[in-house]
Enzyme design. Structure first.
Site, PDB file in Angstrom:
ATOM      1  N   LYS A  23      37.261  29.803  35.625  1.00 30.90           N
ATOM      2  CA  LYS A  23      38.611  30.247  35.966  1.00 30.90           C
ATOM      3  C   LYS A  23      38.796  30.281  37.481  1.00 30.90           C
ATOM      4  CE  LYS A  23      39.537  34.615  35.007  1.00 30.90           C
ATOM      5  NZ  LYS A  23      39.905  35.421  36.201  1.00 30.90           N
ATOM      6  N   ARG A  28      41.716  27.848  42.017  1.00 31.51           N
ATOM      7  CA  ARG A  28      41.726  27.375  43.403  1.00 31.51           C
ATOM      8  C   ARG A  28      42.161  25.909  43.472  1.00 31.51           C
ATOM      9  NH1 ARG A  28      38.609  31.672  43.087  1.00 31.51           N
ATOM     10  NH2 ARG A  28      37.985  32.877  44.941  1.00 31.51           N
ATOM     11  N   ARG A  99      48.406  47.607  41.215  1.00 29.17           N
ATOM     12  CA  ARG A  99      47.291  47.045  41.982  1.00 29.17           C
ATOM     13  C   ARG A  99      47.770  46.665  43.382  1.00 29.17           C
ATOM     14  NH1 ARG A  99      44.281  42.814  38.014  1.00 29.17           N
ATOM     15  NH2 ARG A  99      42.798  42.771  39.769  1.00 29.17           N
ATOM     16  N   SER A 145      39.414  42.806  48.525  1.00 27.36           N
ATOM     17  CA  SER A 145      39.212  41.773  47.520  1.00 27.36           C
ATOM     18  C   SER A 145      39.115  40.401  48.190  1.00 27.36           C
ATOM     19  CB  SER A 145      40.365  41.767  46.515  1.00 27.36           C
ATOM     20  OG  SER A 145      40.298  40.625  45.691  1.00 27.36           O
ATOM     21  N   SER A 146      38.102  39.630  47.804  1.00 27.13           N
ATOM     22  CA  SER A 146      37.941  38.292  48.371  1.00 27.13           C
ATOM     23  C   SER A 146      39.100  37.383  48.007  1.00 27.13           C
ATOM     24  CB  SER A 146      36.626  37.674  47.885  1.00 27.13           C
ATOM     25  OG  SER A 146      36.652  37.502  46.479  1.00 27.13           O
ATOM     26  N   GLN A 147      39.865  37.751  46.970  1.00 29.87           N
ATOM     27  CA  GLN A 147      41.009  36.925  46.585  1.00 29.87           C
ATOM     28  C   GLN A 147      42.089  36.920  47.669  1.00 29.87           C
ATOM     29  OE1 GLN A 147      42.390  38.087  42.707  1.00 29.87           O
ATOM     30  NE2 GLN A 147      40.443  37.620  41.735  1.00 29.87           N
ATOM     31  N   ASP A 293      31.957  41.110  39.092  1.00 23.44           N
ATOM     32  CA  ASP A 293      32.453  40.811  37.751  1.00 23.44           C
ATOM     33  C   ASP A 293      31.377  40.877  36.673  1.00 23.44           C
ATOM     34  OD1 ASP A 293      35.071  40.526  38.489  1.00 23.44           O
ATOM     35  OD2 ASP A 293      35.044  38.339  38.578  1.00 23.44           O
ATOM     36  N   LYS A 320      40.651  46.646  39.599  1.00 21.66           N
ATOM     37  CA  LYS A 320      40.698  45.504  38.683  1.00 21.66           C
ATOM     38  C   LYS A 320      41.718  45.789  37.577  1.00 21.66           C
ATOM     39  CE  LYS A 320      37.387  42.990  40.604  1.00 21.66           C
ATOM     40  NZ  LYS A 320      37.553  41.601  41.074  1.00 21.66           N
ATOM     41  N   ARG A 368      36.916  41.829  30.371  1.00 22.11           N
ATOM     42  CA  ARG A 368      35.484  41.997  30.591  1.00 22.11           C
ATOM     43  C   ARG A 368      34.932  43.232  29.881  1.00 22.11           C
ATOM     44  NH1 ARG A 368      34.499  37.728  33.371  1.00 22.11           N
ATOM     45  NH2 ARG A 368      35.823  37.095  35.119  1.00 22.11           N
TER      46      ARG A 368
END
EC number: 2.5.1.19
Length: 411
Positions: A23, A28, A99, A145-147, A293, A320, A368
């Protein structure tokens, strides 16, 4: 919808399984494809998040609802803001609107983006009017967050002067940043990441026309857990590489301590997970800042094996799909565990008692949570509430369980 899970007695835990494309890689590449009209993507993820992002990228005006897809929220915020002609309200589920997105919005505004909050300051929904962003330097905190960082990296090559991102403090989830950089470099975009500085060069075109997405290592983690909790098992998974861009590739090394050996078959792009008879540790200490994760999977595996664990570097789990630290503590304790959590760590006491049976595990709209707890059905019958939440990242998860001898009954 609830699902009742048990494992059929004497059912063989041997199977060859296909896992959908990553995903993280898929999403990306979709942003890059939208900006450059290529590459074509093979083995694209079939997850809800990727389908949601694919559909959202077709929209240029009006309301864009990405539901629970956190990656889509971050990536689309940057993509929409840097694309002339876009005029949208980007929104999501109730949880998505809780969030935070302020750090990314402020970074984009500093580059010239036109973004406003339509409800609560710092949170979606966002009114975004796209434009060409003229500035080429931005600074933001490194422990977010790396996002957020990846979202900026993905739009960087389309900015007139490229982009330099200066990160302040200790960087979180470094492998995801390196994954983004690796994919950019794979399609011919120049970039570097060194000493808290990321530099991405401007690029009018990309060189690669076709990319095959590696299967998802986060999804593979649930099969590592199944093999670890089994008495004997061999599971083969396709489309995996020993030299992976995905940070969760580290699961192969981590599960050695929990009784799982990974054999890499490079010629066929497969991994073979085998149960080994090595002695289990009394306590496992892992720092998971780079791989948050897989924290849920590891915690549940340790509980099922009677192994205590201390998992650190988990501060991002609180923002999350749910507060994953609180959710883990709550649901593990239903089964008999003793768990202590702080803002960034989880401590699970070694467990030698009998796991409680037929417990209904709440999944908190978090894919998850469902998939991390499912392997415990090897030990005791259990129930997963809101079971179809797995479609967010792994729609065929329950079919895979059935292949491995699990009884899967929906109600």
């Amino acid at each position: 919808m609830k699902v009742f899970l048990t494992h059929k007695k004497d059912a063989a835990l041997h199977a060859d399984l296909n896992v959908s494309g990553s995903k993280s890689e898929s999403n990306r590449l979709l942003i890059l494809k939208e900006q450059y009209s290529n590459p074509s993507i093979e083995n694209l993820s079939d997850s809800d998040d990727t389908v949601t992002l694919t559909n959202a990228l077709k929209l240029k005006k009006g309301v864009v609802d990405i539901h629970h897809a956190g990656t889509a929220m971050r990536f689309l915020t940057a993509y929409f803001a840097s694309t002339p002609g876009i005029d949208v309200v980007l929104t999501g589920s109730k949880r998505m609107q809780e969030r935070p997105v302020k750090i990314l919005v402020e970074a984009l505004r500093s580059l010239g983006a036109e973004i406003t909050y339509t409800k609560t300051e710092g949170f979606p929904p966002l009114q975004i009017k796209g434009s060409i962003l003229q500035k080429n330097q931005v600074t933001l905190l490194a422990n977010v967050s790396s996002q957020y960082i990846s979202a900026l990296m993905l739009i960087a090559p389309k900015l007139p002067g490229g982009l330099t991102i200066q990160l302040k403090g200790e960087v979180t989830s470094v492998p995801y940043i390196k994954m983004t950089l690796g994919l950019l470099q794979k399609v011919g975009i120049q970039g570097s990441f060194s000493e808290n500085k990321i530099e991405i060069a401007a690029s009018e075109t990309i060189s690669e026309n076709k990319i095959a997405v590696e299967s998802d290592w986060s999804s593979a983690s649930y099969f590592y857990s199944i093999v670890a909790l089994s008495e004997a098992a061999t599971v083969t998974l396709t489309h995996y590489s020993e030299k992976s861009l995905q940070g969760d590739r580290a699961i192969a090394d981590m599960y050695e301590a929990l009784g799982v050996t990974t054999v890499f078959n490079a010629s066929e792009h497969k991994i073979i997970l085998q149960k080994n008879t090595s002695e289990l540790p009394n306590h496992l200490l892992l720092h998971l800042a780079d791989t948050p994760d897989i924290a849920q999977t590891i915690a549940v595996s340790c509980f099922g094996l009677g192994v205590g664990c201390t998992l650190t570097g988990l501060h991002t789990l609180k923002i999350k799909e749910t507060d994953r630290l609180v959710a883990l503590k709550t649901e593990l304790e239903k089964l008999g565990a003793t768990v202590h959590i702080t803002d960034d760590r989880l401590e699970l006491a070694a467990f030698n008692g009998k796991i409680k049976e037929h417990i209904a595990i709440k999944t908190y709209q978090d894919h998850r949570m469902a998939m991390a707890f499912a392997p415990l059905a090897l030990k005791v019958p259990l129930i997963l509430q809101d079971s179809m939440v797995v479609s967010k990242s792994f729609p065929t998860f329950y079919k895979a369980l059935e292949t491995l001898g699990f009884s899967v009954q929906f109600e």
